[in-house]
Design a protein around this motif. Structure first.
Motif, PDB file in Angstrom:
ATOM      1  N   ASP B  62       0.811  -1.219   0.000  1.00 50.67           N
ATOM      2  CA  ASP B  62       0.000   0.000   0.000  1.00 50.67           C
ATOM      3  C   ASP B  62       0.844   1.267   0.000  1.00 50.67           C
ATOM      4  O   ASP B  62       0.415   2.318  -0.459  1.00 50.67           O
ATOM      5  CB  ASP B  62      -0.889   0.049   1.267  1.00 50.67           C
ATOM      6  CG  ASP B  62      -1.882  -1.091   1.281  1.00 50.67           C
ATOM      7  OD1 ASP B  62      -2.104  -1.686   0.203  1.00 50.67           O
ATOM      8  OD2 ASP B  62      -2.416  -1.382   2.363  1.00 50.67           O
ATOM      9  N   ALA B  83      -5.576  -9.659  -7.822  1.00 47.09           N
ATOM     10  CA  ALA B  83      -6.207  -8.373  -7.549  1.00 47.09           C
ATOM     11  C   ALA B  83      -5.196  -7.241  -7.655  1.00 47.09           C
ATOM     12  O   ALA B  83      -5.489  -6.158  -8.174  1.00 47.09           O
ATOM     13  CB  ALA B  83      -6.838  -8.389  -6.155  1.00 47.09           C
ATOM     14  N   LEU B  84      -4.005  -7.499  -7.209  1.00 44.28           N
ATOM     15  CA  LEU B  84      -2.969  -6.473  -7.239  1.00 44.28           C
ATOM     16  C   LEU B  84      -2.729  -5.966  -8.651  1.00 44.28           C
ATOM     17  O   LEU B  84      -2.772  -4.761  -8.917  1.00 44.28           O
ATOM     18  CB  LEU B  84      -1.670  -7.039  -6.677  1.00 44.28           C
ATOM     19  CG  LEU B  84      -0.493  -6.082  -6.878  1.00 44.28           C
ATOM     20  CD1 LEU B  84      -0.356  -5.165  -5.687  1.00 44.28           C
ATOM     21  CD2 LEU B  84       0.775  -6.821  -7.191  1.00 44.28           C
ATOM     22  N   ARG B  86      -4.513  -6.271 -11.271  1.00 47.45           N
ATOM     23  CA  ARG B  86      -5.746  -5.693 -11.826  1.00 47.45           C
ATOM     24  C   ARG B  86      -5.859  -4.217 -11.458  1.00 47.45           C
ATOM     25  O   ARG B  86      -6.329  -3.393 -12.237  1.00 47.45           O
ATOM     26  CB  ARG B  86      -6.942  -6.467 -11.259  1.00 47.45           C
ATOM     27  CG  ARG B  86      -8.263  -6.244 -11.972  1.00 47.45           C
ATOM     28  CD  ARG B  86      -9.365  -6.925 -11.189  1.00 47.45           C
ATOM     29  NE  ARG B  86      -9.350  -6.486  -9.780  1.00 47.45           N
ATOM     30  CZ  ARG B  86      -9.810  -7.197  -8.754  1.00 47.45           C
ATOM     31  NH1 ARG B  86     -10.339  -8.394  -8.955  1.00 47.45           N
ATOM     32  NH2 ARG B  86      -9.757  -6.715  -7.525  1.00 47.45           N
ATOM     33  N   ASP B  87      -5.403  -3.879 -10.237  1.00 49.82           N
ATOM     34  CA  ASP B  87      -5.603  -2.522  -9.736  1.00 49.82           C
ATOM     35  C   ASP B  87      -4.431  -1.580  -9.989  1.00 49.82           C
ATOM     36  O   ASP B  87      -4.473  -0.412  -9.604  1.00 49.82           O
ATOM     37  CB  ASP B  87      -5.903  -2.571  -8.224  1.00 49.82           C
ATOM     38  CG  ASP B  87      -7.158  -3.405  -7.943  1.00 49.82           C
ATOM     39  OD1 ASP B  87      -7.958  -3.601  -8.889  1.00 49.82           O
ATOM     40  OD2 ASP B  87      -7.322  -3.851  -6.801  1.00 49.82           O
ATOM     41  N   LEU B  88      -3.376  -2.079 -10.591  1.00 44.70           N
ATOM     42  CA  LEU B  88      -2.221  -1.213 -10.863  1.00 44.70           C
ATOM     43  C   LEU B  88      -2.518  -0.275 -12.024  1.00 44.70           C
ATOM     44  O   LEU B  88      -3.302  -0.598 -12.905  1.00 44.70           O
ATOM     45  CB  LEU B  88      -1.008  -2.066 -11.233  1.00 44.70           C
ATOM     46  CG  LEU B  88      -0.210  -2.718 -10.118  1.00 44.70           C
ATOM     47  CD1 LEU B  88       1.024  -3.377 -10.708  1.00 44.70           C
ATOM     48  CD2 LEU B  88       0.192  -1.704  -9.060  1.00 44.70           C
ATOM     49  N   GLU B  90      -2.268   1.219 -15.533  1.00 37.16           N
ATOM     50  CA  GLU B  90      -2.053   0.475 -16.770  1.00 37.16           C
ATOM     51  C   GLU B  90      -0.626   0.645 -17.311  1.00 37.16           C
ATOM     52  O   GLU B  90      -0.072  -0.258 -17.938  1.00 37.16           O
ATOM     53  CB  GLU B  90      -3.083   0.943 -17.812  1.00 37.16           C
ATOM     54  CG  GLU B  90      -3.027   0.233 -19.147  1.00 37.16           C
ATOM     55  CD  GLU B  90      -3.369  -1.250 -19.054  1.00 37.16           C
ATOM     56  OE1 GLU B  90      -4.110  -1.654 -18.131  1.00 37.16           O
ATOM     57  OE2 GLU B  90      -2.857  -2.015 -19.906  1.00 37.16           O
ATOM     58  N   ALA B 119      -9.135 -12.295 -11.677  1.00 37.95           N
ATOM     59  CA  ALA B 119      -8.840 -11.297 -12.716  1.00 37.95           C
ATOM     60  C   ALA B 119      -8.825 -12.002 -14.064  1.00 37.95           C
ATOM     61  O   ALA B 119      -7.816 -12.018 -14.771  1.00 37.95           O
ATOM     62  CB  ALA B 119      -7.501 -10.625 -12.420  1.00 37.95           C
TER      63      ALA B 119
END
Lengths: 342, 342, 342, 342
Positions: B62, B83-84, B86-88, B90, B119
């Protein structure tokens, strides 16, 4: 500019370590590799892990054209470097990894190695290759004598303390744990895997180890009086590494301060925070030396622990560091490889 | 140009290996290191052998400002990357060293890993990171899924043979000898030194090992039919390395010829002369893979032996090789370190 | 009654292991120890771990008075037992730990060992020393030929399966992991600690290992047709132990049932519950053999894993077990030592 | 007559070692095995190498019927023996392998272990279990406190020298090399194979190791004054064994003579010829202790080297030796197993 390098005794462990280091050195090129008994073989047969490199075939020393050589690493059995170096063209610089030129006094040499020195003139000119303490002389030397691997490990721990008069010179006890590669690749029953893998054993105890010649020479010179440490090396079932426990009488904090100050600017010597000691596995495959100081429960007693990789910082890495200086390169070139762990 | 690198899961062995490789990489800079349980610690406390490097303190994921990151190595426990990534943002490229994106089919993923993929859109776009076989796609990828270390070792031996139809697809037996670092740094009783040092033991025998998901996916796709190899990994008392004995039915010389031809131009794959087999110790600490082929006394039976360092070519070295491609660097940059021996 | 024992070749590892076993055997007394190159030395110099025992000094074979000997263990290099045993007094029983009498057919012997057999009459009378399968003949034998250590490990796994026709005889693949003591105490570069400790390497692959002579002889005889297994031994960095992975085609449960039934009454053979496999470290220092059977995910494929201590059950322990039978002792006398772990 | 034995803490290494020793002990029978976390399991699951033995299932301590027990070995974590032994029926003899009763003075106990002693009355009656020095008191004891493994190794080397006033009491330095099994089977990151296998590292340096409590107690009592040795243990990559290098000031020959005289009649202590030192591998798996003395090149300095197997003579073997005495058996019963080598 690329420096042309010959390695004499390339089939031994220190020879192979030199090849490993040169493999990623940006300005050295290997032009000759010698190995008496294995002459004619490809290096990949002798050391399959070097298979990806384009290396010259192993030859005998006689077959080398030294006119093509800028610097020669001699990783030969004790005694063989003397006549060899004497007969090389003067322009060829030499880093000797053996014991032939470590002791400045011919009598000391004979005392510890048994035979008369064959190149006493050269012996006088050789510079003792403990880089961190002889940097300037090494830069200008034609012949540098690599230190013993035990000698390097212990001197990094103790030289600053003796220089500054911080410890009792009559009560220095050094207990070393030695990876087996220090014994080289020669065939001895006690070096078989089955003999070593579950054993730890001291050797040359009681003052018989030849590296004592170096300790006596260096420590006595620095102290200005005779210093005779007590020294016990041990074979431990590890390939690479020396861990030296140096038991001394002196003030632990003063000792730590002296080491921190002395090595602050050194790229390869790391002094740990007070009270911490390094492990042998922290430096494997690298040119680093880690040193720690611990105070005993009884005031005035201290433990200084020093560790390095005997094949690298204790031998071939030191040789490369010296060669860099002799060739006008930055001292750290090709030597910043991080230790391998696990 | 210097690429800004983050390593997630830096306190594990593959994370530390990435730091080791970047230490001598000329155009990568580490800007963030994460480690969940060890956040707040200095890397030198977690890995004393990296003491000489100037590294950022370990943080939680985080705390990382990914806007400052060009490429992120994710060396996380299975399941955490989905999930990690996916949320970074682009624009951050990702090389995942875990298993989360190796299997293209969500059902396959669930079959082998037990849970649903979080994901699945990303899963479709991830490129399987066996560099020598997916080079062009990796160059343009945003997300590369590093292969399993066993999967890499065996695929280097067998992919060309399956592609060219040289072996019986129903009779492939792979017996692997695995250095223990493949199990990571987590605490398990059977990974204690005292348990492992005099033992050799198979595990996940009979078709239970998760890397079979990769074998099934890749070999079946190449062959155009279902291929299910028999696969047994073993723990051997060595830190690094995988040696795979692949028993196949086919013509040994044709097999050797196919491997030689396939890997001739590859910088990291060395095929030995016919009749020779490599040892695990020939590649330690390096990004090389050595392969040998031996014909049996009974015609039509062959042994293909493949070996690499699981932490390097089998994981972090492969990741670096892929990162070089993704960042427009020469593929071999920072990876030509010669193996350490002995 | 105490049996008078001579050990020929006492300076090798199997010789020393015999001394270890006899040290706590209630009815054997060592009256002579021979060692060619080390004749004249005390056993405590050659093997300091035997220092507490009161043992005869090492002598040459010529110096032994065989009239004082009841049974002679011959732990000699291949080839030396033939003339020796031929010339011994008929009343001296002999357990040969070498390869000289393992192959009943002189042509087979010459094929695998290169020279003509020097005692072909004796060769016919020698009993093959796999105790669990030749118990009755061993009891009455004058000369018992100890099996190869690999040969023992694999035969315990496969003999019952071949006897009962449970596996495809053309598709037997045996991949062995071998502790280095099997190579003996002789000096070879690849047996040095530094060479072996981080390496795993196959050898004699492709059908060149001499123990194949035993496999071919025994398996073909039992099957009533030619059987040629595929066999690959590997050096692993462990002192003692062989772990054999035997890949076979057959019904895993039937295979397990056959092994359980066959070995139920055997004191030294332990068959694990179905689906479990043993580790090499489970038998170290003991005369036990552990066997496990695992079914593959593909029906009809099975893995049979067998492990024993090559110096004990694979050699000197087996020899002692046979000697007990030949001398009228209980077969297990002195052999119930529990494995050492860790 | 068969003695009924309970082992508390049977899932640890010293517990397993006791089972190994009892396996060939002619007059002991195991009637109960306890293990808190593994209660309910078969011993063969916890220690597959004991598979051939017919052993009771592991239970919690509460489940044991101590009325059926003659002697109880307590191999429990520090602190757990105190209340337990206090509450046992008086007729049950106890050999405690832990640290709870080693220190006679409750204040000493609290100083080194941090908590108040829970059974101070018992503490007074416990006999310190260094058999060779307390034999008569052990014979009559109900509760014997096994020594620390380091404490045993060093005391065998130094007690006779202190008793006879042969060495300078203010200058005793003991550098120990310790097999990792001394750390037990508990899960610690630094005990993983990958962490230990290429490392040697000191720990608890500077006077922090709890075994110093024993040294201080015993040496000060014998000397009649305060004695505080300097003591550094090191983890070496070996399973079993302690090698202690004791650096002392005194006459080497007098020291050797004193040790020879003191241990001449001892069945388990072997003093080597003057000038020789033992290796750790010479005692593995046995109850023997080997001691050597070497004089330094500087007169008045000596090295005394002592080695034993920490799990056997340093712990479970010592416990068995004491139990034999307490039960009226010959002290050596079941303990004459020769060391395993290689």
């Amino acid at each position: 500019m690329t420096h042309k390098i010959a390695i004499l005794g390339a089939s031994g462990y220190t020879g192979a370590e030199l090849v490993r280091l040169i493999a990623t050195h940006p300005s050295m090129e290997i032009v000759a590799l010698s190995a008496d008994r294995k002459a004619g073989m490809e290096m990949a047969e002798v050391y399959p892990q070097l298979r990806h490199l384009d290396l010259p075939r192993l030859v005998t020393m006689d077959e080398i054209d030294f006119d093509q050589v800028d610097l020669c690493f001699a990783a030969l059995p004790h005694g063989l470097s003397q006549a060899l170096v004497r007969d090389l063209p003067e322009r060829v610089k030499v880093v000797d990894l053996g014991a032939d030129f470590r002791l400045a006094d011919p009598d000391d040499y004979t005392k510890w190695y048994g035979n008369a020195h064959e190149a006493t003139e050269l012996q006088k000119t050789a510079v003792y290759g403990l880089t961190e303490f002889n940097r300037d002389r090494i830069r200008d030397a034609r012949l540098v004598a690599g230190t013993g691997c035990n000698a390097a490990t212990v001197q990094f721990a103790l030289r600053p303390l003796i220089e500054e008069g911080l410890i009792d010179l009559d009560r220095i006890i050094c207990d070393l744990k030695n990876g087996v590669s220090g014994a080289g690749r020669s065939l001895k029953e006690n070096m078989l895997f089955a003999e070593r893998s579950t054993d730890v054993q001291g050797y040359a105890q009681g003052g018989k180890h030849r590296h004592l010649g170096e300790f006596d020479q260096e420590f006595s010179r620095i102290a200005g009086r005779k210093v005779e440490i007590m020294f016990t090396p041990h074979l431990v079932p590890v390939n690479r590494g020396i861990l030296a426990d140096c038991y001394v009488e002196g003030d632990p904090k003063a000792i730590h301060n002296a080491l921190v100050a002395r090595y602050e600017a050194e790229p390869f010597i790391e002094v740990l925070p007070f009270g911490q000691a390094p492990g042998m596995g922290h430096v494997m495959g690298s040119n680093f030396c880690h040193i720690g100081v611990i105070g005993d429960r009884v005031p005035g007693r201290a433990l200084v622990v020093s560790t390095l990789d005997n094949l690298c910082k204790g031998s071939s890495g030191q040789a490369m560091q010296n060669a860099n200086l002799m060739l006008g390169e930055d001292e750290t070139t090709g030597l910043m490889l991080a230790p391998v762990f696990p």
